[in-house]
Enzyme design. Structure first.
Site, PDB file in Angstrom:
ATOM      1  N   PHE A   1      -4.669  -0.873   9.885  1.00  0.00           N
ATOM      2  CA  PHE A   1      -5.409  -0.650   8.647  1.00  0.00           C
ATOM      3  C   PHE A   1      -6.397   0.495   8.886  1.00  0.00           C
ATOM      4  O   PHE A   1      -6.781   0.801  10.004  1.00  0.00           O
ATOM      5  CB  PHE A   1      -6.068  -1.919   8.102  1.00  0.00           C
TER       6      PHE A   1
ATOM      7  N   ASN B   1     -13.165   6.539   6.271  1.00  0.00           N
ATOM      8  CA  ASN B   1     -13.280   5.596   7.385  1.00  0.00           C
ATOM      9  C   ASN B   1     -12.214   5.793   8.455  1.00  0.00           C
ATOM     10  O   ASN B   1     -12.449   5.491   9.627  1.00  0.00           O
ATOM     11  CB  ASN B   1     -13.237   4.164   6.863  1.00  0.00           C
TER      12      ASN B   1
ATOM     13  N   ASN C   1      -9.534   1.430   8.607  1.00  0.00           N
ATOM     14  CA  ASN C   1     -10.831   1.475   9.269  1.00  0.00           C
ATOM     15  C   ASN C   1     -10.763   1.414  10.787  1.00  0.00           C
ATOM     16  O   ASN C   1     -11.757   1.701  11.460  1.00  0.00           O
ATOM     17  CB  ASN C   1     -11.722   0.335   8.761  1.00  0.00           C
TER      18      ASN C   1
ATOM     19  N   TYR D   1       0.800  -1.220   0.000  1.00  0.00           N
ATOM     20  CA  TYR D   1       0.000   0.000   0.000  1.00  0.00           C
ATOM     21  C   TYR D   1       0.837   1.276   0.000  1.00  0.00           C
ATOM     22  O   TYR D   1       0.282   2.376  -0.023  1.00  0.00           O
ATOM     23  CB  TYR D   1      -0.917   0.017   1.233  1.00  0.00           C
TER      24      TYR D   1
ATOM     25  N   HIS E   1      -4.478   6.240  -0.695  1.00  0.00           N
ATOM     26  CA  HIS E   1      -4.930   6.204   0.697  1.00  0.00           C
ATOM     27  C   HIS E   1      -3.775   6.393   1.670  1.00  0.00           C
ATOM     28  O   HIS E   1      -4.014   6.637   2.862  1.00  0.00           O
ATOM     29  CB  HIS E   1      -5.618   4.867   0.968  1.00  0.00           C
TER      30      HIS E   1
END
EC number: 3.1.1.29
Length: 211
Positions: free
Chosen positions: A79, A127, A81, A17, A22
């Site tokens: 992560f 989120n 969320n 990632y 993000h």
């Protein structure tokens, strides 16, 4: 020297990632740590041994006369969320309030190349912000919103987990140091001055591909 604020970069852990939209918050936080090294306030690992976050303390010359203040920089490893759990843990450790939290995050509702700075407000469907709001019990933390643009006719969840395109990379390279300047301005001169500086920045992005 006591920690005066917690600066949180939002993103997802792991190399998969690292270059995604993000993870814009992680990118800016890394650049802030490098700026601190250049200015003589080298980061030092803290809260070691935890699996839910990475944290360092660093010093920045943002006080009158160029004196240094100390900050904690946090990357949640939960992560996106569940980011709020890591922020809550750091807040409790340093015995600070939600108003002492400064969050760096990607923003769909701004085009790539634009930023905005504000205290409080809604989550805009993010989120990570939603989780922080829930865990802190307050929306009154500062947010540096890093534009990534909203795709037309595409799934947003997939879009934010894609790497920046090659033609977007030069814009990202302009935004990151400008975002660090905005963070410095906030802690040196306050919200309104930093808002003007951040809001006045504009790097022209390439056009979004058509679906």
């Amino acid at each position: 020297m006591a920690v005066s604020a917690i600066i949180v970069g939002l993103g997802n852990p792991g190399p998969r990632y690292a270059a995604t939209r993000h993870n814009f918050g992680f990118m800016v936080l890394d650049a802030l740590m490098e700026r601190a090294r250049q200015l003589g306030g080298a980061p030092k690992a803290t809260l070691t041994g935890r699996k839910d976050l990475e944290a360092v303390t660093l010093s920045l010359p943002v006080l009158p006369g160029g004196a240094f203040a100390q900050f904690a920089c946090v990357k949640p490893l939960t992560f996106m969320n569940l980011s709020g759990r890591a922020v809550r843990a750091a807040l409790d450790f340093y015995k600070l309030a939600p108003t002492d939290v400064f969050v760096l995050h990607d923003e769909l509702d701004l085009p790539l190349g634009r930023m905005r700075l504000k205290r409080g407000g809604g989550n805009a469907g993010h989120n990570g912000l939603k989780s922080i709001n829930q865990e802190l019990g307050s929306p009154e933390f500062v947010r540096l919103r890093l534009g990534i643009g909203r795709p037309e006719g595409r799934d947003v969840a997939g879009y934010v987990l894609e790497a920046f395109r090659g033609d977007e990379t030069p814009v990202v390279r302009q935004v990151v140091p400008a975002a660090v300047d905005g963070i410095m301005a906030f802690f040196e001169d306050g919200l309104e001055t930093a808002q003007r500086r951040v809001g006045g920045f504009d790097a022209v992005p390439p056009p979004l591909p058509q679906p």
